[in-house]
Write a protein that holds these residues in place. Structure first.
Motif, PDB file in Angstrom:
ATOM      1  N   SER A 281      -3.800  -0.519  -2.664  1.00  0.00           N
ATOM      2  CA  SER A 281      -3.702   0.925  -3.046  1.00  0.00           C
ATOM      3  C   SER A 281      -4.689   0.576  -3.720  1.00  0.00           C
ATOM      4  O   SER A 281      -5.639   0.247  -4.269  1.00  0.00           O
ATOM      5  N   ASP A 282      -4.981   2.795  -4.639  1.00  0.00           N
ATOM      6  CA  ASP A 282      -6.241   2.203  -5.423  1.00  0.00           C
ATOM      7  C   ASP A 282      -5.558   2.116  -6.994  1.00  0.00           C
ATOM      8  O   ASP A 282      -7.574   1.790  -7.510  1.00  0.00           O
ATOM      9  N   SER A 283      -5.599   1.551  -6.959  1.00  0.00           N
ATOM     10  CA  SER A 283      -4.572   1.097  -8.602  1.00  0.00           C
ATOM     11  C   SER A 283      -5.064  -0.594  -8.356  1.00  0.00           C
ATOM     12  O   SER A 283      -6.002  -1.358  -9.602  1.00  0.00           O
ATOM     13  N   ALA A 284      -5.847  -0.932  -6.948  1.00  0.00           N
ATOM     14  CA  ALA A 284      -5.882  -2.572  -6.712  1.00  0.00           C
ATOM     15  C   ALA A 284      -7.830  -2.422  -7.040  1.00  0.00           C
ATOM     16  O   ALA A 284      -8.125  -3.093  -6.076  1.00  0.00           O
ATOM     17  N   THR A 285      -8.346  -2.256  -8.020  1.00  0.00           N
ATOM     18  CA  THR A 285      -9.311  -1.548  -7.773  1.00  0.00           C
ATOM     19  C   THR A 285     -10.324  -3.816  -8.231  1.00  0.00           C
ATOM     20  O   THR A 285     -11.211  -3.534  -8.193  1.00  0.00           O
ATOM     21  N   GLN A 286      -9.601  -4.368  -8.478  1.00  0.00           N
ATOM     22  CA  GLN A 286     -10.474  -5.596  -9.302  1.00  0.00           C
ATOM     23  C   GLN A 286      -9.860  -6.345  -7.648  1.00  0.00           C
ATOM     24  O   GLN A 286     -10.101  -8.180  -7.672  1.00  0.00           O
ATOM     25  N   THR A 287      -8.800  -6.226  -6.889  1.00  0.00           N
ATOM     26  CA  THR A 287      -8.380  -7.373  -6.157  1.00  0.00           C
ATOM     27  C   THR A 287      -9.068  -8.017  -5.359  1.00  0.00           C
ATOM     28  O   THR A 287      -8.915  -9.360  -4.576  1.00  0.00           O
ATOM     29  N   ALA A 288     -10.369  -7.315  -4.408  1.00  0.00           N
ATOM     30  CA  ALA A 288     -11.468  -7.468  -3.086  1.00  0.00           C
ATOM     31  C   ALA A 288     -12.223  -9.204  -4.244  1.00  0.00           C
ATOM     32  O   ALA A 288     -12.539  -9.888  -3.158  1.00  0.00           O
ATOM     33  N   GLU A 289     -12.602  -7.942  -5.531  1.00  0.00           N
ATOM     34  CA  GLU A 289     -13.404  -9.139  -6.477  1.00  0.00           C
ATOM     35  C   GLU A 289     -12.582 -10.859  -6.574  1.00  0.00           C
ATOM     36  O   GLU A 289     -13.308 -11.326  -6.250  1.00  0.00           O
ATOM     37  N   ALA A 290     -11.594 -10.878  -6.501  1.00  0.00           N
ATOM     38  CA  ALA A 290     -10.669 -11.360  -6.987  1.00  0.00           C
ATOM     39  C   ALA A 290      -9.884 -12.159  -6.055  1.00  0.00           C
ATOM     40  O   ALA A 290     -10.057 -13.477  -5.772  1.00  0.00           O
TER      41      ALA A 290
ATOM     42  N   ILE B 211       0.998  -1.811   0.142  1.00  0.00           N
ATOM     43  CA  ILE B 211       0.346   0.004   0.178  1.00  0.00           C
ATOM     44  C   ILE B 211       1.138   1.435   0.261  1.00  0.00           C
ATOM     45  O   ILE B 211       1.336   1.270   0.478  1.00  0.00           O
ATOM     46  N   SER B 212       0.674   2.125  -0.852  1.00  0.00           N
ATOM     47  CA  SER B 212       1.387   3.612  -1.061  1.00  0.00           C
ATOM     48  C   SER B 212       0.575   4.376  -1.513  1.00  0.00           C
ATOM     49  O   SER B 212       0.835   5.842  -1.123  1.00  0.00           O
ATOM     50  N   TRP B 213      -0.690   4.496  -1.885  1.00  0.00           N
ATOM     51  CA  TRP B 213      -1.778   5.557  -1.879  1.00  0.00           C
ATOM     52  C   TRP B 213      -3.005   5.451  -1.533  1.00  0.00           C
ATOM     53  O   TRP B 213      -3.536   3.841  -1.984  1.00  0.00           O
ATOM     54  N   GLY B 214      -3.599   6.186  -2.191  1.00  0.00           N
ATOM     55  CA  GLY B 214      -5.455   6.276  -1.623  1.00  0.00           C
ATOM     56  C   GLY B 214      -5.928   5.253  -0.336  1.00  0.00           C
ATOM     57  O   GLY B 214      -5.241   4.930   0.865  1.00  0.00           O
ATOM     58  N   GLU B 215      -6.783   5.072  -0.630  1.00  0.00           N
ATOM     59  CA  GLU B 215      -7.845   4.218   0.706  1.00  0.00           C
ATOM     60  C   GLU B 215      -9.222   4.190   0.453  1.00  0.00           C
ATOM     61  O   GLU B 215      -9.360   3.115   1.177  1.00  0.00           O
ATOM     62  N   GLU B 216      -9.491   4.004  -0.596  1.00  0.00           N
ATOM     63  CA  GLU B 216     -10.814   2.887  -1.560  1.00  0.00           C
ATOM     64  C   GLU B 216     -10.895   1.856  -1.214  1.00  0.00           C
ATOM     65  O   GLU B 216     -11.635   1.046  -1.100  1.00  0.00           O
ATOM     66  N   HIS B 217      -9.986   0.886  -1.143  1.00  0.00           N
ATOM     67  CA  HIS B 217      -9.717  -0.605  -1.613  1.00  0.00           C
ATOM     68  C   HIS B 217      -9.090  -1.509  -0.546  1.00  0.00           C
ATOM     69  O   HIS B 217      -9.473  -1.970  -0.297  1.00  0.00           O
ATOM     70  N   ALA B 218      -8.698  -0.237   0.778  1.00  0.00           N
ATOM     71  CA  ALA B 218      -7.884  -1.659   1.945  1.00  0.00           C
ATOM     72  C   ALA B 218      -8.807  -1.926   2.610  1.00  0.00           C
ATOM     73  O   ALA B 218      -8.431  -3.266   2.993  1.00  0.00           O
ATOM     74  N   ILE B 219      -9.488  -1.744   2.981  1.00  0.00           N
ATOM     75  CA  ILE B 219     -11.299  -1.003   3.956  1.00  0.00           C
ATOM     76  C   ILE B 219     -11.518  -3.540   3.354  1.00  0.00           C
ATOM     77  O   ILE B 219     -11.264  -3.857   3.632  1.00  0.00           O
ATOM     78  N   PRO B 220     -12.123  -2.809   1.541  1.00  0.00           N
ATOM     79  CA  PRO B 220     -12.716  -4.040   1.213  1.00  0.00           C
ATOM     80  C   PRO B 220     -11.600  -5.512   1.225  1.00  0.00           C
ATOM     81  O   PRO B 220     -12.024  -6.928   1.480  1.00  0.00           O
ATOM     82  N   ILE B 221     -10.190  -5.381   0.800  1.00  0.00           N
ATOM     83  CA  ILE B 221      -9.687  -6.229   1.314  1.00  0.00           C
ATOM     84  C   ILE B 221      -9.412  -6.420   2.443  1.00  0.00           C
ATOM     85  O   ILE B 221      -9.170  -8.367   2.540  1.00  0.00           O
ATOM     86  N   LEU B 222      -9.528  -5.546   3.087  1.00  0.00           N
ATOM     87  CA  LEU B 222      -9.050  -6.179   4.702  1.00  0.00           C
ATOM     88  C   LEU B 222     -10.628  -6.852   5.221  1.00  0.00           C
ATOM     89  O   LEU B 222     -10.906  -8.513   6.120  1.00  0.00           O
ATOM     90  N   ASP B 223     -11.583  -6.717   4.914  1.00  0.00           N
ATOM     91  CA  ASP B 223     -13.185  -7.279   4.810  1.00  0.00           C
ATOM     92  C   ASP B 223     -13.384  -8.346   4.407  1.00  0.00           C
ATOM     93  O   ASP B 223     -13.717  -9.748   5.404  1.00  0.00           O
ATOM     94  N   VAL B 224     -12.505  -8.765   3.806  1.00  0.00           N
ATOM     95  CA  VAL B 224     -12.337 -10.721   2.507  1.00  0.00           C
ATOM     96  C   VAL B 224     -11.742 -11.150   3.161  1.00  0.00           C
ATOM     97  O   VAL B 224     -12.037 -12.779   4.505  1.00  0.00           O
ATOM     98  N   LEU B 225     -10.857 -10.285   3.397  1.00  0.00           N
ATOM     99  CA  LEU B 225      -9.649 -11.375   4.441  1.00  0.00           C
ATOM    100  C   LEU B 225     -10.096 -11.845   5.680  1.00  0.00           C
ATOM    101  O   LEU B 225      -9.838 -13.570   6.662  1.00  0.00           O
TER     102      LEU B 225
ATOM    103  N   PRO C  18      -5.614  -6.413 -15.034  1.00  0.00           N
ATOM    104  CA  PRO C  18      -6.196  -7.110 -16.384  1.00  0.00           C
ATOM    105  C   PRO C  18      -7.317  -8.066 -16.653  1.00  0.00           C
ATOM    106  O   PRO C  18      -7.961  -8.488 -17.205  1.00  0.00           O
ATOM    107  N   GLY C  19      -8.389  -8.179 -15.045  1.00  0.00           N
ATOM    108  CA  GLY C  19      -9.338  -8.429 -15.087  1.00  0.00           C
ATOM    109  C   GLY C  19      -9.473  -9.557 -13.985  1.00  0.00           C
ATOM    110  O   GLY C  19      -8.619 -10.095 -13.613  1.00  0.00           O
ATOM    111  N   VAL C  20     -10.543 -10.215 -13.592  1.00  0.00           N
ATOM    112  CA  VAL C  20     -10.583 -10.630 -12.250  1.00  0.00           C
ATOM    113  C   VAL C  20     -10.023 -12.040 -12.624  1.00  0.00           C
ATOM    114  O   VAL C  20      -9.223 -12.684 -11.307  1.00  0.00           O
ATOM    115  N   ASP C  21     -10.911 -12.391 -13.354  1.00  0.00           N
ATOM    116  CA  ASP C  21     -10.096 -13.917 -13.933  1.00  0.00           C
ATOM    117  C   ASP C  21      -8.634 -14.168 -14.276  1.00  0.00           C
ATOM    118  O   ASP C  21      -7.980 -14.943 -13.920  1.00  0.00           O
ATOM    119  N   THR C  22      -8.721 -12.782 -14.681  1.00  0.00           N
ATOM    120  CA  THR C  22      -6.757 -13.277 -15.208  1.00  0.00           C
ATOM    121  C   THR C  22      -6.226 -13.189 -13.747  1.00  0.00           C
ATOM    122  O   THR C  22      -5.107 -13.247 -13.733  1.00  0.00           O
TER     123      THR C  22
END
Length: 253
Positions: free
Chosen positions: A211-220, A64-78, A187-191
Motif C-alpha cells: 500500500s502507499d504506506s510502504a514507502t521504503q519497502t521497494a528499497e529494502a 494491499i488495501s489502498w494507494g497505487e504508488e508503491h505496488a508497481i515498484p515492488i512488482l518491478d523489484v520482484l 522505520p528506515g530501510v536498514d531497520t
C-alpha cells in the motif's frame, strides 16, 4: 459430654462447608476446562503462520488495501530478481479500483489471497457482517483474477476464534505471518532489512505491505532478497510453501 458433642458438631459443620466449597471449586474448574476444550480450535480452524519444514524456503507476502504508488515498484523489484511467486493479499475494494495493477500481479505469476473488502477490524463486527465482507471481497477478486482464492488475511491482521470459524465456513484459511517487516511504520530501510533477516528461518511467512504506506519497502527488498539467496533460500507462494508440509497454527487474540 454435651460440650464435646457440640464441639464435634461444629467441627463437622465446618468440614462439610470446606468439602462443599472444594466440590464447587472443582466443578468450576471442570466447567472451565470443558469450555477450553470446546473452544480450542482444531487445525482447520486455526490461523496458519508458518510451515514446519527443514528446507530453505520462505514466502514473501504483501498486503494491499489502498494507494497505487508503491505496488508497481515492488512488482518491478520482484521481477528484476526473477521472483514470480510471492503472495499478495488484496482488499476487494482496492482491487475494484485498480484492475490494471491486479492484472500485473497475475501476469507476473504471483498468488492472490483475500484481504477482505473493507479495511476494518473483523473482531468488532458480528458474524453476518464478517461473512458479508468476506463474500463481497471474494466476488470482486474472482471477477478480476478468474480463480477462487482460499487464503484470507483479515484486515489489520485482526481475528479471533469467531472470525476463524466464519472464514472456514466460507472455505477460507486464515494466513497470519511469522516474520513482520514493520515496513508500514517507515522505520528506515536498514531497520526493515534487519526486521526480516535477523529472525528468518525455514518455513517463515514474511509480512510486507504494498500500500502507499510502504514507502521504503521497494528499497529494502533487493537487500533482503539477495541476502536470503546467498543463504540458499528459495521463495515460494503460500500455497507452495504449505504443500506437503506441516503448517504451524496459532490463535492470535
Amino acid at each position: 459430654m454435651n460440650f464435646i458433642w457440640v464441639w464435634k458438631a461444629k467441627n463437622i459443620k465446618r468440614y462439610l462447608i470446606i468439602a462443599l466449597a472444594a466440590f464447587f471449586t472443582a466443578g468450576i474448574i471442570y466447567v472451565d476446562q470443558a469450555k477450553i476444550a470446546v473452544f480450542s480450535p482444531s487445525d482447520d480452524d486455526a490461523a496458519i503462520y508458518r510451515a514446519d519444514i527443514d528446507e530453505q524456503e520462505v514466502s514473501l507476502t504483501f498486503n494491499i488495501s489502498w494507494g497505487e504508488e508503491h505496488a508497481i515498484p515492488i512488482l518491478d523489484v520482484l521481477k528484476d530478481h526473477d521472483i514470480s511467486n510471492a503472495t499478495f493479499f488484496l482488499s476487494g475494494s482496492w482491487a475494484e479500483r485498480h484492475p490494471d495493477i491486479v492484472e500485473r500481479i497475475v501476469e507476473d505469476g504471483h498468488e492472490i489471497g483475500s484481504h477482505g473488502f473493507h479495511h476494518e477490524h473483523y473482531t468488532k463486527w458480528d458474524d453476518s457482517e464478517i461473512r458479508r465482507d468476506i463474500q463481497l471481497a471474494h466476488d470482486h477478486l474472482v471477477s478480476e483474477i478468474d480463480t477462487e482464492p482460499n487464503y484470507l488475511r483479515p484486515p489489520n491482521g485482526s481475528f479471533d476464534e469467531r472470525v476463524l470459524s466464519v472464514a472456514r465456513s466460507q472455505n477460507y484459511h486464515i494466513i497470519h505471518w511469522s516474520v513482520d517487516s514493520h515496513d508500514w511504520k517507515e522505520p528506515g530501510v536498514d531497520t526493515i532489512v534487519d526486521n526480516v533477516l535477523e529472525p528468518i528461518s525455514p518455513g517463515d511467512i514474511v509480512l510486507f505491505h504494498a500500500s502507499d504506506s510502504a514507502t521504503q519497502t521497494a528499497e529494502a527488498l533487493p537487500t533482503i532478497i539477495e541476502e536470503l539467496e546467498k543463504n540458499d533460500y528459495e521463495f515460494l507462494t503460500v500455497s507452495e510453501l504449505l504443500a506437503g508440509a506441516e503448517s504451524e497454527h496459532s490463535v492470535i487474540e
